[in-house]
Motif scaffolding. Structure first.
Motif, PDB file in Angstrom:
ATOM      1  N   ASN A 151       0.797  -1.226   0.000  1.00 17.31           N
ATOM      2  CA  ASN A 151       0.000   0.000   0.000  1.00 17.31           C
ATOM      3  C   ASN A 151       0.828   1.273   0.000  1.00 17.31           C
ATOM      4  O   ASN A 151       0.274   2.361  -0.118  1.00 17.31           O
ATOM      5  N   TYR A 152       2.143   1.149   0.156  1.00 17.92           N
ATOM      6  CA  TYR A 152       2.946   2.337   0.400  1.00 17.92           C
ATOM      7  C   TYR A 152       4.170   2.405  -0.500  1.00 17.92           C
ATOM      8  O   TYR A 152       4.725   1.391  -0.913  1.00 17.92           O
ATOM      9  N   ALA A 153       4.586   3.615  -0.739  1.00 17.09           N
ATOM     10  CA  ALA A 153       5.827   3.832  -1.474  1.00 17.09           C
ATOM     11  C   ALA A 153       7.023   3.457  -0.612  1.00 17.09           C
ATOM     12  O   ALA A 153       6.966   3.503   0.610  1.00 17.09           O
ATOM     13  N   MET A 154       8.097   3.096  -1.273  1.00 23.72           N
ATOM     14  CA  MET A 154       9.349   2.740  -0.611  1.00 23.72           C
ATOM     15  C   MET A 154      10.473   3.557  -1.242  1.00 23.72           C
ATOM     16  O   MET A 154      10.341   4.034  -2.368  1.00 23.72           O
ATOM     17  N   ALA A 155      11.576   3.661  -0.530  1.00 24.88           N
ATOM     18  CA  ALA A 155      12.677   4.470  -1.055  1.00 24.88           C
ATOM     19  C   ALA A 155      14.011   3.995  -0.506  1.00 24.88           C
ATOM     20  O   ALA A 155      14.068   3.236   0.468  1.00 24.88           O
ATOM     21  N   TRP A 156      15.054   4.447  -1.163  1.00 23.45           N
ATOM     22  CA  TRP A 156      16.436   4.259  -0.697  1.00 23.45           C
ATOM     23  C   TRP A 156      17.061   5.640  -0.512  1.00 23.45           C
ATOM     24  O   TRP A 156      16.915   6.527  -1.363  1.00 23.45           O
ATOM     25  N   PHE A 157      17.774   5.780   0.586  1.00 25.67           N
ATOM     26  CA  PHE A 157      18.574   6.960   0.877  1.00 25.67           C
ATOM     27  C   PHE A 157      19.992   6.488   1.160  1.00 25.67           C
ATOM     28  O   PHE A 157      20.233   5.294   1.368  1.00 25.67           O
ATOM     29  N   ARG A 158      20.927   7.427   1.194  1.00 25.29           N
ATOM     30  CA  ARG A 158      22.286   7.061   1.555  1.00 25.29           C
ATOM     31  C   ARG A 158      22.938   8.185   2.346  1.00 25.29           C
ATOM     32  O   ARG A 158      22.523   9.346   2.258  1.00 25.29           O
ATOM     33  N   GLN A 159      23.946   7.809   3.105  1.00 28.77           N
ATOM     34  CA  GLN A 159      24.680   8.798   3.895  1.00 28.77           C
ATOM     35  C   GLN A 159      26.155   8.444   3.881  1.00 28.77           C
ATOM     36  O   GLN A 159      26.542   7.362   4.344  1.00 28.77           O
ATOM     37  N   ALA A 160      26.944   9.351   3.349  1.00 26.62           N
ATOM     38  CA  ALA A 160      28.393   9.189   3.318  1.00 26.62           C
ATOM     39  C   ALA A 160      28.984   9.840   4.579  1.00 26.62           C
ATOM     40  O   ALA A 160      28.354  10.726   5.174  1.00 26.62           O
ATOM     41  N   PRO A 161      30.183   9.423   4.966  1.00 29.40           N
ATOM     42  CA  PRO A 161      30.809  10.006   6.166  1.00 29.40           C
ATOM     43  C   PRO A 161      30.915  11.516   6.064  1.00 29.40           C
ATOM     44  O   PRO A 161      31.377  12.051   5.054  1.00 29.40           O
ATOM     45  N   GLY A 162      30.462  12.208   7.101  1.00 25.88           N
ATOM     46  CA  GLY A 162      30.558  13.656   7.142  1.00 25.88           C
ATOM     47  C   GLY A 162      29.539  14.392   6.303  1.00 25.88           C
ATOM     48  O   GLY A 162      29.585  15.615   6.207  1.00 25.88           O
ATOM     49  N   LYS A 163      28.606  13.639   5.710  1.00 29.36           N
ATOM     50  CA  LYS A 163      27.592  14.269   4.859  1.00 29.36           C
ATOM     51  C   LYS A 163      26.198  13.965   5.382  1.00 29.36           C
ATOM     52  O   LYS A 163      25.996  13.038   6.156  1.00 29.36           O
ATOM     53  N   GLU A 164      25.238  14.762   4.931  1.00 30.42           N
ATOM     54  CA  GLU A 164      23.856  14.522   5.311  1.00 30.42           C
ATOM     55  C   GLU A 164      23.270  13.363   4.507  1.00 30.42           C
ATOM     56  O   GLU A 164      23.734  13.032   3.420  1.00 30.42           O
ATOM     57  N   ARG A 165      22.215  12.777   5.070  1.00 30.10           N
ATOM     58  CA  ARG A 165      21.522  11.722   4.347  1.00 30.10           C
ATOM     59  C   ARG A 165      20.873  12.309   3.103  1.00 30.10           C
ATOM     60  O   ARG A 165      20.289  13.392   3.141  1.00 30.10           O
ATOM     61  N   GLU A 166      20.991  11.576   1.985  1.00 30.89           N
ATOM     62  CA  GLU A 166      20.436  12.079   0.732  1.00 30.89           C
ATOM     63  C   GLU A 166      19.581  11.028   0.047  1.00 30.89           C
ATOM     64  O   GLU A 166      19.807   9.824   0.186  1.00 30.89           O
ATOM     65  N   PHE A 167      18.621  11.517  -0.688  1.00 29.96           N
ATOM     66  CA  PHE A 167      17.698  10.663  -1.436  1.00 29.96           C
ATOM     67  C   PHE A 167      18.407   9.998  -2.603  1.00 29.96           C
ATOM     68  O   PHE A 167      19.216  10.634  -3.292  1.00 29.96           O
ATOM     69  N   VAL A 168      18.070   8.725  -2.838  1.00 26.69           N
ATOM     70  CA  VAL A 168      18.626   7.992  -3.970  1.00 26.69           C
ATOM     71  C   VAL A 168      17.525   7.639  -4.973  1.00 26.69           C
ATOM     72  O   VAL A 168      17.612   7.983  -6.144  1.00 26.69           O
ATOM     73  N   ALA A 169      16.490   6.941  -4.503  1.00 29.57           N
ATOM     74  CA  ALA A 169      15.428   6.505  -5.408  1.00 29.57           C
ATOM     75  C   ALA A 169      14.185   6.156  -4.606  1.00 29.57           C
ATOM     76  O   ALA A 169      14.271   5.798  -3.434  1.00 29.57           O
TER      77      ALA A 169
END
Length: 122
Positions: A31-49
């Motif tokens: 029923n819901y959307a799903m996503a992937w995010f990523r976070q590199a060292p020293g950086k903020e979490r960012e959207f992937v897909a």
């Protein structure tokens, strides 16, 4: 409560491929959307897909377009991220996010996995 278990991370050379998986513990998954995010060292979490509940609609960050593919299997309550042509700058902890709206905003997703490390060597 929903538990998300990611797998498939690891060490790969630049130009290589990895396939991440994220299995959800609770139904309904479809029923819901799903996503992937990523976070590199020293950086903020960012959207992937992200992918819609049906899988018919997908959304990608510009830096992965043409290289990464998100998909889902609602029967298995699993979402995937196929990553090709990996670059050293793709090195990060990758997080699965569930029960969202399909957008790129992390706050729109209710549940998160523990993350899986992806390291791309040059």
């Amino acid at each position: 409560q929903v538990q998300l278990v990611e797998s498939g991370g690891g060490l790969v050379q630049a130009g290589g491929s990895l396939r991440l998986s994220c299995a959800a513990s609770r139904r309904p998954f479809s029923n819901y959307a799903m996503a992937w995010f990523r976070q590199a060292p020293g950086k903020e979490r960012e959207f992937v897909a992200a992918i819609s509940w049906s899988g018919a609609s997908t959304n990608y960050a510009d830096f992965v377009k043409g290289r990464f593919t998100i998909s889902r299997d609602n029967y298995k309550s699993t979402v995937y991220l196929q990553m090709n042509s990996l670059k050293p700058e793709d090195t990060a902890v990758y997080y699965c996010a569930a029960y969202g709206d399909g957008s790129s905003a992390a706050v729109k997703y209710e549940y998160w996995g523990q993350g899986t490390q992806v390291t791309v060597s040059s």
